[in-house]
Design an enzyme around this catalytic site. Sequence first.
Site, PDB file in Angstrom:
ATOM      1  N   ASP A  43      29.691  40.154  47.297  1.00 18.94           N
ATOM      2  CA  ASP A  43      28.628  40.232  46.118  1.00 18.94           C
ATOM      3  C   ASP A  43      27.981  38.599  46.340  1.00 18.94           C
ATOM      4  OD1 ASP A  43      30.721  38.576  45.337  1.00 18.94           O
ATOM      5  OD2 ASP A  43      31.128  39.403  43.486  1.00 18.94           O
ATOM      6  N   ASP A  82      32.514  44.669  48.327  1.00 23.08           N
ATOM      7  CA  ASP A  82      33.131  43.904  47.071  1.00 23.08           C
ATOM      8  C   ASP A  82      33.008  44.853  45.693  1.00 23.08           C
ATOM      9  OD1 ASP A  82      34.376  41.627  46.891  1.00 23.08           O
ATOM     10  OD2 ASP A  82      32.387  40.375  47.258  1.00 23.08           O
ATOM     11  N   LYS A 112      36.994  45.475  47.394  1.00 20.26           N
ATOM     12  CA  LYS A 112      37.416  44.164  47.279  1.00 20.26           C
ATOM     13  C   LYS A 112      37.456  43.860  45.713  1.00 20.26           C
ATOM     14  CE  LYS A 112      35.946  40.029  48.859  1.00 20.26           C
ATOM     15  NZ  LYS A 112      35.708  39.148  47.215  1.00 20.26           N
ATOM     16  N   GLU A 114      38.481  40.969  42.447  1.00 17.59           N
ATOM     17  CA  GLU A 114      38.906  39.561  42.081  1.00 17.59           C
ATOM     18  C   GLU A 114      39.665  39.784  40.815  1.00 17.59           C
ATOM     19  OE1 GLU A 114      35.391  37.074  41.479  1.00 17.59           O
ATOM     20  OE2 GLU A 114      34.505  37.404  43.518  1.00 17.59           O
ATOM     21  N   GLU A 179      40.839  31.991  48.380  1.00 15.31           N
ATOM     22  CA  GLU A 179      39.564  31.247  48.298  1.00 15.31           C
ATOM     23  C   GLU A 179      39.907  29.748  47.593  1.00 15.31           C
ATOM     24  OE1 GLU A 179      35.730  32.944  47.274  1.00 15.31           O
ATOM     25  OE2 GLU A 179      34.837  31.199  47.322  1.00 15.31           O
TER      26      GLU A 179
END
Length: 270
Positions: A43, A82, A112, A114, A179
Site C-alpha cells: 500500500d 496488501d 498481507k 498489519e 519493519e
Amino acid sequence: MKTLKQLQTMKDNQEKISMVTAYDYPSARQVEAANIDIILVGDSLGMTVLGYESTVQVTVEDIMHHAKAVRRGAPDTYIVVDVPFGAVGVNEQYDLENAIRLYQQTNANAIKAEGAHLTKYIKNCSNMGIPVVSHLGLTPQSVGIMGYKMQANNKEAALQLIEDAYAVQQAGAIMLVLEAVPSDLAREISQKLQIPVIGIGAGKDTDGQVLVYHDILNYGVEHQAKFVKQYGDFSIGSDALAQYNQEVKNSEFPSEAHTYKKQVMNEVTE
Ligand code: KIV
C-alpha cells in the site's frame, strides 16, 4: 514461481529471501526478470504512485487495480498483496469479504495485513484457504498513532513484539514482515519463529529483506528512510524529458531518422 514450501525451505536452509514492491506491469516485469523471490503489491502504492500523503488513503479498489497489472507483468513470481487501511478490523464478515476479493480477483499468492490485533482474522483467512503474511513493528497504516519511527526499542516493547510474533505465527501467518525495529530483536525473532521473517529496517539477520521499488531506483522519491539503499537512479528521467522538451521547441525532434519518408502527396494531388 517459488512455492510457499520452497520459501519455507529457504529459511530452513538459511538461504536469504528477496522481496521488493511493484505496482504496475513494467515494474513487475523488471522484478521478475531480476529473479526476485517475492513481489509485494504494497500500500506504499499510495505515496509512490498515487501521490497520497500516506498509505491510509489507499482503497481495496486501488490495490486490486494495480495488483492485477502486476500479475500480468509477473506471471511467474510469488505475489503478496496488501490489505489496505479500513478493509480489515471492522467486523468478521466485512473483513473476510475483503480478503476474499483481494485474494481471488488479483490472483495473488497471499495477502498481507498489519498489526498484532489480527490473530482472529489470520485464523479465519487461513481456514478459508487464504495465506496471510503478518506485518509487525512499524505499521504505516497506524502512522497517525505511532509515527514513522523505530519501534520496540525498550525491553517491555521488545518482549511484547516477541509475544506478538509468536501469536501471529500461532494464528497461521505464513510469513512475517518486520519493519523498523532494532536488529538484535529482529535476529532473535527470526531465530525463534518457524515462519520466514522478512525485514525492512530490521538489520541483516532476518530471513530476507524487502525494499520499495521506487526507493531502490530513486524514482520520484521525496524522502528516503535511513534503512534504504539506492541501487539505481531513475531521477535522470527528468533530464531526458527536459531534453525532449527542448528538441521539440527547437524543431530538432523528430529528425529524419524518426520520420516516415514515403511521398504520398503527389499521388493525392494527381
Ligand atoms: O507497503 C509496503 O511497501 C510495505 C513494505 C514497506 C513492507 O508494507
